[in-house]
Design a protein around this motif. Structure first.
Motif, PDB file in Angstrom:
ATOM      1  N   ASP A 138       9.909  -0.843  -6.265  1.00 10.71           N
ATOM      2  CA  ASP A 138       8.821   0.044  -5.532  1.00 10.71           C
ATOM      3  C   ASP A 138       9.259  -0.682  -3.833  1.00 10.71           C
ATOM      4  O   ASP A 138       9.124  -1.768  -3.706  1.00 10.71           O
ATOM      5  N   PHE A 194      -0.506  -8.031  -3.222  1.00  9.16           N
ATOM      6  CA  PHE A 194      -0.246  -8.126  -2.089  1.00  9.16           C
ATOM      7  C   PHE A 194      -0.029  -9.701  -1.132  1.00  9.16           C
ATOM      8  O   PHE A 194       0.764  -9.831  -0.771  1.00  9.16           O
ATOM      9  N   ASN A 254       7.089  -0.420  -1.735  1.00  9.21           N
ATOM     10  CA  ASN A 254       5.807  -1.232  -1.333  1.00  9.21           C
ATOM     11  C   ASN A 254       6.157  -2.500  -1.143  1.00  9.21           C
ATOM     12  O   ASN A 254       5.840  -3.429  -0.250  1.00  9.21           O
ATOM     13  N   ASP A 255       6.651  -3.181  -2.404  1.00  9.98           N
ATOM     14  CA  ASP A 255       7.025  -4.328  -2.608  1.00  9.98           C
ATOM     15  C   ASP A 255       7.810  -4.925  -1.675  1.00  9.98           C
ATOM     16  O   ASP A 255       7.797  -6.019  -1.071  1.00  9.98           O
ATOM     17  N   ILE A 276       8.497  -3.732   1.332  1.00  6.83           N
ATOM     18  CA  ILE A 276       7.970  -3.841   2.773  1.00  6.83           C
ATOM     19  C   ILE A 276       7.059  -5.126   2.796  1.00  6.83           C
ATOM     20  O   ILE A 276       7.354  -6.076   3.785  1.00  6.83           O
ATOM     21  N   LYS A 302       7.322   5.896  -2.825  1.00 13.74           N
ATOM     22  CA  LYS A 302       6.116   6.333  -1.967  1.00 13.74           C
ATOM     23  C   LYS A 302       5.605   5.094  -1.244  1.00 13.74           C
ATOM     24  O   LYS A 302       5.112   4.266  -2.160  1.00 13.74           O
ATOM     25  N   ILE A 303       5.436   5.253   0.180  1.00 17.62           N
ATOM     26  CA  ILE A 303       4.673   4.298   0.799  1.00 17.62           C
ATOM     27  C   ILE A 303       3.216   4.456   0.600  1.00 17.62           C
ATOM     28  O   ILE A 303       2.778   5.268   1.693  1.00 17.62           O
ATOM     29  N   ASP A 304       2.616   4.244  -0.519  1.00 20.07           N
ATOM     30  CA  ASP A 304       1.163   4.675  -0.512  1.00 20.07           C
ATOM     31  C   ASP A 304       0.360   3.459  -1.067  1.00 20.07           C
ATOM     32  O   ASP A 304      -0.887   3.642  -0.767  1.00 20.07           O
ATOM     33  N   ASN A 305       0.772   2.447  -1.325  1.00 18.27           N
ATOM     34  CA  ASN A 305      -0.022   1.185  -2.113  1.00 18.27           C
ATOM     35  C   ASN A 305      -0.082  -0.098  -1.375  1.00 18.27           C
ATOM     36  O   ASN A 305      -0.398  -0.852  -1.927  1.00 18.27           O
ATOM     37  N   ILE A 306       0.218   0.163  -0.069  1.00 17.72           N
ATOM     38  CA  ILE A 306       0.147  -1.267   0.607  1.00 17.72           C
ATOM     39  C   ILE A 306      -0.951  -1.868   0.706  1.00 17.72           C
ATOM     40  O   ILE A 306      -1.293  -3.145   0.738  1.00 17.72           O
ATOM     41  N   GLU A 350      -4.431  -5.723  -7.102  1.00 18.09           N
ATOM     42  CA  GLU A 350      -3.782  -5.141  -5.827  1.00 18.09           C
ATOM     43  C   GLU A 350      -3.708  -6.334  -4.662  1.00 18.09           C
ATOM     44  O   GLU A 350      -2.751  -6.698  -3.956  1.00 18.09           O
TER      45      GLU A 350
END
Length: 187
Positions: free
Chosen positions: A165, A119, A167-168, A170, A104-108, A115
């Motif tokens: 993940d 990031f 997100n990681d 990306i 899921k692309i939700d935690n960027i 976080e």
């Protein structure tokens, strides 16, 4: 090598050590030994490698600002220190993860201090990898970057030292792209 070049290199090395140690003891040491210390099996090794990375980063920045060329032995030492730190950061974790895949692309966008830290790390720790590919074509770079990010996430999943993940991936790819762009502009 003449005296002026030797003195310039010594000044750059001394300045890098002072700035790296100041950054380390004022900022990074508290982060790595505080709220994130549970993540690592050997936090002391991570701390020493982090100090090395900070000194190397300041050395490269100061050399770039002064327009001096980085000697090959220092460049190779920098690559070794960076590789060791990246390896410790990615693979020296406590086995507290399950075999989870998060697509899921939700935690960027970060919302908590943890976080924000992850990031920043997920982007900036991968900038040097993109920089190393600066002499390659963009297509070669993209394929290599995807394989590197995919490999890291897969290893974390298989050995239960992280979560696969998206997100990681990306953020890692963004860091590599940033390094590639900076490297191409400097070339």
């Amino acid at each position: 090598m003449n005296i002026k070049k030797i003195l310039t290199q010594l000044l750059i090395i001394l300045s890098s050590c002072v700035l790296g140690m100041a950054t380390h003891f004022l900022f990074m040491k508290n982060i790595l030994t505080g709220p994130f210390s549970y993540l690592f099996k050997n936090p002391d090794i991570v701390l020493w490698l982090a100090l090395g990375v900070e000194i190397v980063i300041f050395y490269i920045i100061i050399s770039s600002l002064l327009g001096t060329r980085i000697p090959r032995p220092i460049y190779l030492l920098s690559v070794a220190i960076y590789s060791g730190f990246l390896g410790m950061l990615l693979f020296n974790r406590s086995g507290i993860y399950d075999n989870r895949i998060d697509l899921k692309i939700d935690n960027i966008v970060p919302h908590s201090p943890y976080e924000v830290f992850t990031f920043i790390i997920n982007i900036f720790m991968f900038v040097p990898i993109g920089y190393f590919f600066r002499r390659k074509s963009f297509v070669f770079f993209v394929i290599a970057a995807i394989l590197i990010a995919l490999g890291i996430e897969s290893i974390q999943l298989v050995f239960k030292i992280g979560v696969f993940d998206i997100n990681d991936m990306i953020l890692n790819l963004s860091g590599m792209l940033l390094g590639y762009i900076v490297g191409r502009r400097r070339k």
